[in-house]
Design an enzyme around this catalytic site. Structure first.
Site, mmCIF file in Angstrom:
data_model
loop_
_atom_site.group_PDB
_atom_site.id
_atom_site.type_symbol
_atom_site.label_atom_id
_atom_site.label_comp_id
_atom_site.label_asym_id
_atom_site.label_seq_id
_atom_site.Cartn_x
_atom_site.Cartn_y
_atom_site.Cartn_z
ATOM 1 N N LYS A 64 35.685 36.743 -3.171
ATOM 2 C CA LYS A 64 36.376 37.169 -1.946
ATOM 3 C C LYS A 64 37.190 36.047 -1.303
ATOM 4 C CE LYS A 64 36.363 40.622 -1.369
ATOM 5 N NZ LYS A 64 37.272 41.498 -2.163
ATOM 6 N N CYS A 65 37.884 35.291 -2.136
ATOM 7 C CA CYS A 65 38.727 34.199 -1.633
ATOM 8 C C CYS A 65 40.182 34.331 -2.058
ATOM 9 C CB CYS A 65 38.174 32.856 -2.099
ATOM 10 S SG CYS A 65 36.669 32.344 -1.255
ATOM 11 N N THR A 67 41.041 36.290 -5.049
ATOM 12 C CA THR A 67 41.059 36.464 -6.501
ATOM 13 C C THR A 67 42.047 37.519 -6.961
ATOM 14 O OG1 THR A 67 38.677 35.980 -6.408
ATOM 15 C CG2 THR A 67 39.575 36.743 -8.523
ATOM 16 N N THR A 68 42.023 38.692 -6.320
ATOM 17 C CA THR A 68 42.869 39.812 -6.743
ATOM 18 C C THR A 68 44.345 39.448 -6.654
ATOM 19 O OG1 THR A 68 41.181 41.336 -5.897
ATOM 20 C CG2 THR A 68 43.354 42.269 -6.386
ATOM 21 N N TRP A 69 44.723 38.818 -5.563
ATOM 22 C CA TRP A 69 46.118 38.425 -5.355
ATOM 23 C C TRP A 69 46.551 37.398 -6.398
ATOM 24 C CZ3 TRP A 69 48.166 35.732 -0.273
ATOM 25 C CH2 TRP A 69 49.566 35.810 -0.251
ATOM 26 N N HIS A 130 34.030 33.183 -11.519
ATOM 27 C CA HIS A 130 33.530 32.814 -10.193
ATOM 28 C C HIS A 130 32.598 31.604 -10.285
ATOM 29 C CE1 HIS A 130 35.415 36.019 -8.084
ATOM 30 N NE2 HIS A 130 34.643 36.976 -8.536
ATOM 31 N N ARG A 152 39.312 29.884 0.264
ATOM 32 C CA ARG A 152 39.671 30.528 1.523
ATOM 33 C C ARG A 152 38.772 29.970 2.613
ATOM 34 N NH1 ARG A 152 39.493 37.148 2.095
ATOM 35 N NH2 ARG A 152 40.905 37.350 3.889
ATOM 36 N N ARG A 280 41.351 45.497 1.580
ATOM 37 C CA ARG A 280 40.946 45.868 2.934
ATOM 38 C C ARG A 280 42.045 45.477 3.920
ATOM 39 N NH1 ARG A 280 37.914 44.210 7.427
ATOM 40 N NH2 ARG A 280 37.907 42.047 6.679
ATOM 41 N N GLY A 282 43.523 41.814 3.866
ATOM 42 C CA GLY A 282 44.342 40.757 3.288
ATOM 43 C C GLY A 282 44.921 39.824 4.326
#
Length: 317
Positions: A64-65, A67-69, A130, A152, A280, A282
């Site tokens: 949740k830092c 990653t997706t982006w 991760h 993040r 969510r 971003g």
């Protein structure tokens, strides 16, 4: 989850349990990070069997830092030929989750499956992890491949992780209150924790091996996405000057979060959670809606202690 049993060839490698998850599942400390049984099995298997190539590219992060982006950006940079959105050559990001385009080594490639044959994947192979730098498979650390790491600020990381676990069942973590999640984060007792050691290991590696490890923050990506994309392309040796605008637009939160594939409640891969859990807000600064003054004071104290002498500071706005 609590009834999980390790294969016989793994049992001799097990450390002692170090903590418990809300559903009673043991958490194990392995090479400095906390892992559930399934993740520990995958980590040990990958450590023994993963054979890295010098051409491999890894997206590394604490959960949740960003990653997706970062996955979407890296995929777009490496696959410039797919940027054309015409019908005859649609960009895969339009119909595929970024997590299905760059698979996580421990959560997917080596998790709960027989030892996979990934030798046929053409170079450059794209993976994510991760794991902390110190807990990466040995072949990965010594093969000369490139790692792009993103972190993040810890306040937003906690908030994002808590909301993430509210959306699906994962080792009972969905039963944690925000206050309990905060406590576990501070204690380093969440999967892949502790957070600050994770950050510092990659920061150190990026200073010692700047040609192999790149260190980014979510906040700088928000502030200067084009600049970060140019830096990443230079680091990877993939100049895309004329395509930067397309990459930034295609990989924006607004674009990705509104695609049908990323709004889907279905699970389109081996992952145990649906595509829509990855999007969510971003944003930077959502911690202000969750933290008490006491929480800010405690976490700031821990942050200052952990980062002292590193020359690195987080941005919180």
């Amino acid at each position: 989850m609590a009834s999980f049993s390790f294969p016989k060839d793994i049992q001799s490698s097990l450390p002692l349990p170090a903590a418990k998850l809300p559903d009673g599942t043991n958490m194990f400390q392995w090479k400095g990070i906390m892992l559930s049984p399934q993740l520990l099995q995958a980590a040990i298997t990958a450590d023994k069997h993963f054979s890295a190539r010098s051409t491999d590219i890894f997206v590394a992060s604490y959960p949740k830092c960003g990653t997706t982006w970062l996955k979407s950006l890296i995929f777009s940079i490496i696959n410039q030929h797919s940027l054309n959105q015409e019908k005859e050559s649609p960009n895969p990001l339009l119909s595929t989750s970024p997590h299905d385009l760059i698979h996580n080594l421990e959560l997917e490639v080596y998790s709960m499956d027989p030892i996979p044959d990934i030798t046929g994947i053409p170079s450059p192979r794209l993976f994510s992890t991760h794991h902390s730098y110190g807990s990466l498979p040995e072949s990965l650390k010594h093969c000369g491949c490139q790692i792009v790491y993103i972190t993040r600020n810890p306040r937003d990381s906690i908030v994002s992780f808590w909301h993430f676990t509210k959306k699906f069942s994962y080792h009972g973590l969905e039963y944690l209150s925000f206050e309990e999640t905060f406590e576990r984060f501070c204690e380093g007792a969440l999967p892949f924790g502790p957070f600050f050691e994770h950050v510092l290991q990659y920061l150190k590696a990026s200073k010692e091996m700047p040609e192999k490890v790149m260190f980014l923050t979510y906040e700088e990506m928000i502030a200067d996405t084009k600049g970060v994309v140019k830096r990443v392309t230079a680091f990877l040796g993939r100049p895309v000057e004329e395509e930067v605008e397309k990459i930034v637009e295609m990989c924006s939160f607004e674009k990705l979060s509104n695609l049908e594939v990323n709004k889907s409640e279905e699970n389109t891969s081996k992952r145990r959670y649906p595509n829509n859990v990855f999007f969510r807000k971003g944003a930077v600064g959502d911690w202000m809606n969750h933290f008490t003054p006491e929480m800010i004071e405690r976490l700031d104290h821990i942050t200052q202690q952990k980062l002292q002498g590193s020359g690195f500071e987080f941005r919180f706005d």
